[in-house]
Design a protein around this motif. Structure first.
Motif, PDB file in Angstrom:
ATOM      1  N   SER A 104       0.836  -1.201   0.000  1.00  0.00           N
ATOM      2  CA  SER A 104       0.000   0.000   0.000  1.00  0.00           C
ATOM      3  C   SER A 104       0.873   1.255   0.000  1.00  0.00           C
ATOM      4  CB  SER A 104      -0.916  -0.002   1.225  1.00  0.00           C
ATOM      5  OG  SER A 104      -1.666   1.183   1.284  1.00  0.00           O
ATOM      6  N   ALA A 105       1.922   1.240   0.803  1.00  0.00           N
ATOM      7  CA  ALA A 105       2.838   2.389   0.840  1.00  0.00           C
ATOM      8  C   ALA A 105       3.514   2.590  -0.515  1.00  0.00           C
ATOM      9  CB  ALA A 105       3.881   2.189   1.935  1.00  0.00           C
ATOM     10  N   ALA A 106       3.886   1.497  -1.169  1.00  0.00           N
ATOM     11  CA  ALA A 106       4.522   1.592  -2.492  1.00  0.00           C
ATOM     12  C   ALA A 106       3.550   2.167  -3.518  1.00  0.00           C
ATOM     13  CB  ALA A 106       5.022   0.225  -2.945  1.00  0.00           C
ATOM     14  N   ARG A 107       2.269   1.730  -3.452  1.00  0.00           N
ATOM     15  CA  ARG A 107       1.270   2.280  -4.376  1.00  0.00           C
ATOM     16  C   ARG A 107       1.058   3.768  -4.127  1.00  0.00           C
ATOM     17  NH1 ARG A 107      -1.232  -2.580  -3.229  1.00  0.00           N
ATOM     18  NH2 ARG A 107      -2.599  -1.614  -1.686  1.00  0.00           N
ATOM     19  N   GLU A 108       0.992   4.156  -2.855  1.00  0.00           N
ATOM     20  CA  GLU A 108       0.812   5.574  -2.532  1.00  0.00           C
ATOM     21  C   GLU A 108       2.009   6.392  -3.013  1.00  0.00           C
ATOM     22  OE1 GLU A 108      -0.012   5.910   1.633  1.00  0.00           O
ATOM     23  OE2 GLU A 108      -1.862   4.736   1.466  1.00  0.00           O
ATOM     24  N   HIS A 109       3.213   5.838  -2.851  1.00  0.00           N
ATOM     25  CA  HIS A 109       4.414   6.538  -3.309  1.00  0.00           C
ATOM     26  C   HIS A 109       4.378   6.721  -4.829  1.00  0.00           C
ATOM     27  CE1 HIS A 109       8.567   7.834  -3.391  1.00  0.00           C
ATOM     28  NE2 HIS A 109       8.826   6.912  -4.311  1.00  0.00           N
ATOM     29  N   SER A 110       3.985   5.666  -5.535  1.00  0.00           N
ATOM     30  CA  SER A 110       3.889   5.757  -6.995  1.00  0.00           C
ATOM     31  C   SER A 110       2.842   6.784  -7.411  1.00  0.00           C
ATOM     32  CB  SER A 110       3.525   4.398  -7.595  1.00  0.00           C
ATOM     33  OG  SER A 110       4.547   3.475  -7.360  1.00  0.00           O
ATOM     34  N   ALA A 111       1.716   6.789  -6.721  1.00  0.00           N
ATOM     35  CA  ALA A 111       0.666   7.757  -7.036  1.00  0.00           C
ATOM     36  C   ALA A 111       1.144   9.176  -6.767  1.00  0.00           C
ATOM     37  CB  ALA A 111      -0.589   7.454  -6.223  1.00  0.00           C
ATOM     38  N   ALA A 112       1.906   9.356  -5.694  1.00  0.00           N
ATOM     39  CA  ALA A 112       2.429  10.694  -5.388  1.00  0.00           C
ATOM     40  C   ALA A 112       3.406  11.147  -6.466  1.00  0.00           C
ATOM     41  CB  ALA A 112       3.107  10.688  -4.017  1.00  0.00           C
ATOM     42  N   LEU A 113       4.222  10.218  -6.968  1.00  0.00           N
ATOM     43  CA  LEU A 113       5.151  10.583  -8.042  1.00  0.00           C
ATOM     44  C   LEU A 113       4.397  10.979  -9.301  1.00  0.00           C
ATOM     45  CD1 LEU A 113       7.966   7.889  -7.689  1.00  0.00           C
ATOM     46  CD2 LEU A 113       8.061  10.311  -7.071  1.00  0.00           C
ATOM     47  N   LEU A 114       3.315  10.262  -9.591  1.00  0.00           N
ATOM     48  CA  LEU A 114       2.519  10.599 -10.772  1.00  0.00           C
ATOM     49  C   LEU A 114       1.864  11.969 -10.622  1.00  0.00           C
ATOM     50  CD1 LEU A 114       0.807   7.203 -11.623  1.00  0.00           C
ATOM     51  CD2 LEU A 114       2.621   8.355 -12.880  1.00  0.00           C
ATOM     52  N   ASP A 115       1.461  12.305  -9.405  1.00  0.00           N
ATOM     53  CA  ASP A 115       0.852  13.618  -9.176  1.00  0.00           C
ATOM     54  C   ASP A 115       1.846  14.748  -9.388  1.00  0.00           C
ATOM     55  OD1 ASP A 115      -1.584  12.522  -8.647  1.00  0.00           O
ATOM     56  OD2 ASP A 115      -1.388  12.639  -6.452  1.00  0.00           O
ATOM     57  N   ARG A 116       3.122  14.446  -9.183  1.00  0.00           N
ATOM     58  CA  ARG A 116       4.132  15.487  -9.348  1.00  0.00           C
ATOM     59  C   ARG A 116       4.614  15.651 -10.779  1.00  0.00           C
ATOM     60  NH1 ARG A 116       8.683  14.410  -5.168  1.00  0.00           N
ATOM     61  NH2 ARG A 116       7.744  12.414  -4.861  1.00  0.00           N
ATOM     62  N   THR A 117       4.238  14.753 -11.669  1.00  0.00           N
ATOM     63  CA  THR A 117       4.670  14.893 -13.058  1.00  0.00           C
ATOM     64  C   THR A 117       3.989  16.114 -13.662  1.00  0.00           C
ATOM     65  OG1 THR A 117       2.949  13.381 -13.807  1.00  0.00           O
ATOM     66  CG2 THR A 117       5.127  12.445 -13.414  1.00  0.00           C
TER      67      THR A 117
END
Length: 194
Positions: A104-117
């Motif tokens: 879950s933490a890895a998915r949230e981290h990936s989602a946060a990276l996508l939000d910063r693109t």
């Protein structure tokens, strides 16, 4: 009257954990209460050592005890003690919770990276489009007047080859040749692969 002594347990003791699990497997709720009282402390201790979070540990311990109730028929004494079986269930469930939290933490981290693109850059797209249009105009100027006129009518005004032929009063084959030759010259000028 002679008192019967069972080897391995006190004379007044009830069934051991293995026997209790057999009774639970048959749906005996009173036996489950005894199993619960016997294993809940060790289960919570093991789960807490894996998870560290008291609230999550209590939740997982409850899940384990429900699993003991549901899966008691699967217990096999030949594979090990009843307590080891229960603690193995507890350990697996605790490790599963840790893995789920990490995923879950890895998915949230990936989602946060996508939000910063960066979002689609409209200005850059417009500039690139204008540059491409200017390059096409420049290449159109390298065509003969007849090729440019045929391409303009066919591609920019949407006329068919037959309509271009009739409008310019030239044979259909001539229009097709002008279009083909003009497109080849445009391709070469624009640097587009063959």
């Amino acid at each position: 009257m002679k008192e019967v002594v069972h080897i391995g347990r006190a004379p007044s003791a009830g069934p051991d954990l293995q026997e209790l699990l057999g009774m639970v497997a048959r749906g005996d709720q009173d036996a489950f209460t005894q199993v619960y009282d016997t294993v809940s402390g060790p289960v919570l201790g093991l789960v807490r050592s894996v998870l560290r979070d008291p609230a999550q540990s209590e939740e997982v311990a409850q899940e384990v005890l429900v699993e003991v109730w549901r899966t008691a028929p699967r217990f096999r004494a030949a594979r090990g003690s009843a307590m080891n079986w229960v603690l193995t269930l507890a350990h697996r469930r605790a490790v599963d919770r840790v893995r789920a939290a990490e995923a879950s933490a890895a998915r949230e981290h990936s989602a946060a990276l996508l939000d910063r693109t960066p979002a689609f850059d409209e200005v850059t797209e417009q500039v690139e489009s204008r540059l491409e249009c200017e390059q096409v105009r420049r290449c159109m100027r390298t065509l003969s007047e007849l090729q440019r006129q045929s391409l303009d009518l066919a591609y920019y005004r949407g006329l068919t080859c037959r309509e271009v032929s009739e409008l310019l009063s030239v044979p259909l084959g001539t229009v097709k040749t002008r279009l083909r030759d003009g497109l080849i010259r445009l391709r070469d000028c624009l640097g587009v692969g063959a």
